[in-house]
Design a protein around this motif. Structure first.
Motif, PDB file in Angstrom:
ATOM      1  N   LYS A 168      -0.388  14.126  31.781  1.00 54.75           N
ATOM      2  CA  LYS A 168      -0.712  12.695  31.681  1.00 54.75           C
ATOM      3  C   LYS A 168      -2.160  12.493  31.253  1.00 54.75           C
ATOM      4  N   MET A 169      -3.059  13.244  31.875  1.00 51.62           N
ATOM      5  CA  MET A 169      -4.478  13.118  31.520  1.00 51.62           C
ATOM      6  C   MET A 169      -4.728  13.605  30.099  1.00 51.62           C
ATOM      7  N   LYS A 206      -3.844  10.822  27.862  1.00 50.94           N
ATOM      8  CA  LYS A 206      -4.279   9.501  28.329  1.00 50.94           C
ATOM      9  C   LYS A 206      -3.071   8.567  28.470  1.00 50.94           C
ATOM     10  N   ARG A 226      -3.538  10.581  20.169  1.00 49.75           N
ATOM     11  CA  ARG A 226      -3.530  11.140  21.527  1.00 49.75           C
ATOM     12  C   ARG A 226      -2.616  12.362  21.634  1.00 49.75           C
ATOM     13  N   GLU A 249      -0.382   5.949  29.372  1.00 55.58           N
ATOM     14  CA  GLU A 249      -0.415   4.578  29.872  1.00 55.58           C
ATOM     15  C   GLU A 249       0.859   4.314  30.669  1.00 55.58           C
ATOM     16  N   THR A 263      -6.467  18.498  35.964  1.00 58.08           N
ATOM     17  CA  THR A 263      -5.917  18.056  34.685  1.00 58.08           C
ATOM     18  C   THR A 263      -4.391  18.136  34.752  1.00 58.08           C
TER      19      THR A 263
END
Length: 115
Positions: A55-56, A59, A103, A61, A52
């Protein structure tokens, strides 16, 4: 010891200035509600993790940057009271938030050590 509200969120890289303006407008209101400090950090070295990473978590882009922010409160009670006031304050509802709040990763932390 103090209480910290922490946030990690993705922001479109092209919206950096808009994000900064929003943060600069919100900070005095947070302080009015009792914040000791407001810190905004633009990601420049966000490393890939094996299981992890930042960024993860959001999420991320390709056209986005990770932002790490925190607000330092004198205690949890002040932070909780401020959150309630923010939900009722029209100044926050009038701000254009240049990020995807769905997010955003949010958490509250009790300070256990500070040097």
């Amino acid at each position: 010891m103090t209480y910290v509200s922490g946030f990690v969120t993705p922001v479109k890289t092209a919206d950096k200035d808009a994000y900064l303006r929003c943060a600069q407008a919100a900070a005095p209101i947070f302080k009015e509600f009792g914040a000791l400090a407001v810190v905004e950090n633009w990601g420049v070295d966000i490393r890939d993790g094996k299981l992890t990473d930042f960024k993860m978590a959001v999420k991320l882009e390709p056209e986005e940057t990770v932002v790490l922010s925190w607000i330092i409160w004198p205690d949890k009670a002040t932070g909780d009271a401020a959150e309630k006031k923010m939900m009722e304050d029209p100044r926050f509802h009038e701000m254009e938030m240049p990020f995807d709040g769905k997010r955003m990763v949010v958490g509250g932390f009790e300070t256990i050590f500070q040097a």
